[in-house]
Design a protein around this motif. Structure first.
Motif, short mmCIF file in Angstrom:
data_model
loop_
_atom_site.label_atom_id
_atom_site.label_comp_id
_atom_site.label_asym_id
_atom_site.label_seq_id
_atom_site.Cartn_x
_atom_site.Cartn_y
_atom_site.Cartn_z
N GLU A 1 14.96 -10.45 -34.87
CA GLU A 1 13.63 -10.53 -33.89
C GLU A 1 12.62 -9.39 -34.06
OE1 GLU A 1 16.48 -10.67 -30.62
OE2 GLU A 1 16.15 -8.69 -30.04
N PHE A 2 11.62 -9.37 -33.42
CA PHE A 2 10.46 -8.65 -33.47
C PHE A 2 9.86 -8.79 -32.01
CE2 PHE A 2 8.47 -12.62 -34.86
CZ PHE A 2 7.12 -12.43 -34.11
N ILE A 3 8.89 -7.87 -31.75
CA ILE A 3 8.22 -7.77 -30.40
C ILE A 3 6.66 -7.34 -30.74
CG2 ILE A 3 8.10 -6.69 -28.07
CD1 ILE A 3 11.19 -5.96 -28.25
N CYS A 4 5.81 -7.86 -30.09
CA CYS A 4 4.28 -7.81 -30.31
C CYS A 4 3.71 -8.10 -28.89
CB CYS A 4 3.92 -8.72 -31.31
SG CYS A 4 3.93 -10.77 -30.64
N LEU A 5 2.48 -7.52 -29.01
CA LEU A 5 1.65 -7.88 -27.78
C LEU A 5 0.28 -8.96 -28.38
CD1 LEU A 5 0.92 -3.88 -27.04
CD2 LEU A 5 2.49 -5.58 -25.71
N ASP A 6 -0.13 -9.73 -27.37
CA ASP A 6 -1.24 -10.52 -27.69
C ASP A 6 -2.45 -9.67 -27.28
OD1 ASP A 6 -1.82 -10.71 -24.64
OD2 ASP A 6 -0.48 -12.34 -24.51
N ALA B 1 -2.39 -13.27 -37.30
CA ALA B 1 -3.38 -13.52 -36.33
C ALA B 1 -3.97 -12.47 -35.76
CB ALA B 1 -2.76 -14.77 -35.37
N GLY B 2 -3.22 -11.32 -35.85
CA GLY B 2 -3.64 -10.26 -35.29
C GLY B 2 -2.67 -9.39 -33.94
N ALA B 3 -1.53 -10.19 -33.90
CA ALA B 3 -0.63 -9.82 -32.94
C ALA B 3 -0.50 -8.20 -32.97
CB ALA B 3 0.50 -10.48 -32.85
N ARG B 4 -0.22 -7.38 -32.32
CA ARG B 4 0.15 -5.97 -32.30
C ARG B 4 1.36 -5.74 -32.58
NH1 ARG B 4 -1.04 -1.81 -28.18
NH2 ARG B 4 0.52 -0.42 -28.59
N ILE B 5 2.11 -5.56 -33.30
CA ILE B 5 3.47 -5.33 -33.52
C ILE B 5 3.95 -4.15 -33.07
CG2 ILE B 5 5.57 -5.46 -35.09
CD1 ILE B 5 3.84 -7.93 -35.09
N ILE B 6 4.93 -4.34 -31.97
CA ILE B 6 5.28 -2.87 -31.18
C ILE B 6 6.72 -2.70 -31.82
CG2 ILE B 6 3.57 -2.99 -29.61
CD1 ILE B 6 5.59 -4.09 -27.54
#
Length: 139
Positions: free
Chosen positions: A115-120, A98-103
């Motif tokens: 787990e993972f962390i992303c930005l909307d 969906a285009g989340a920026r994976i950080i």
């Protein structure tokens, strides 16, 4: 003392530059469902999105008293939301598609969480992991 069978008492709330677009994105990217939506045109006065038995609230950023208290959306730091999932790999694939920026890429933590962390699209930090603390259970 609250019991573990009652409704949640804590609801993260976000103000967004484009809340209407953010609602659509959160539903598509993370699997939220719209419970309530109040507004006029592109302005969202208040919305409630559910994720299983949990919920977030959001609305369009505006220059009202509450807006002055919470500040503008974006890079002021210190804000993130953690969501417990049963399958972090599936959540990762959906968010990335969906285009989340994976950080932070998928990682296995020493305490057992994957787990993972992303930005909307508006820069809010979202963490997804299999660690699922439950009120009423010992840590």
């Amino acid at each position: 003392m609250p019991t573990t069978t009652e409704a949640p008492r804590i609801y993260p709330a976000l103000r967004c530059r484009n809340a209407a677009k953010m609602i659509d994105w959160l539903c598509h990217a993370f699997g939220f469902e719209v419970r309530a939506h109040y507004g006029e045109g592109d302005i969202v006065h208040h919305a409630e999105l559910t994720f299983g038995s949990s919920m977030i609230m959001l609305g369009t950023a505006r220059d009202d008293d509450y807006g002055k208290m919470v500040g503008e959306p974006g890079g002021s730091g210190g804000k993130s939301i953690y969501i417990a999932v049963s399958d972090a790999d599936a959540a990762y694939a959906k968010a990335k598609k969906a285009g989340a920026r994976i950080i932070q890429e998928l990682v296995d933590r020493d305490y057992g969480s994957r787990e993972f962390i992303c930005l909307d699209p508006e820069g809010n930090v979202w963490s997804f992991g299999t660690y699922w603390p439950k009120a009423g259970e010992k840590a």
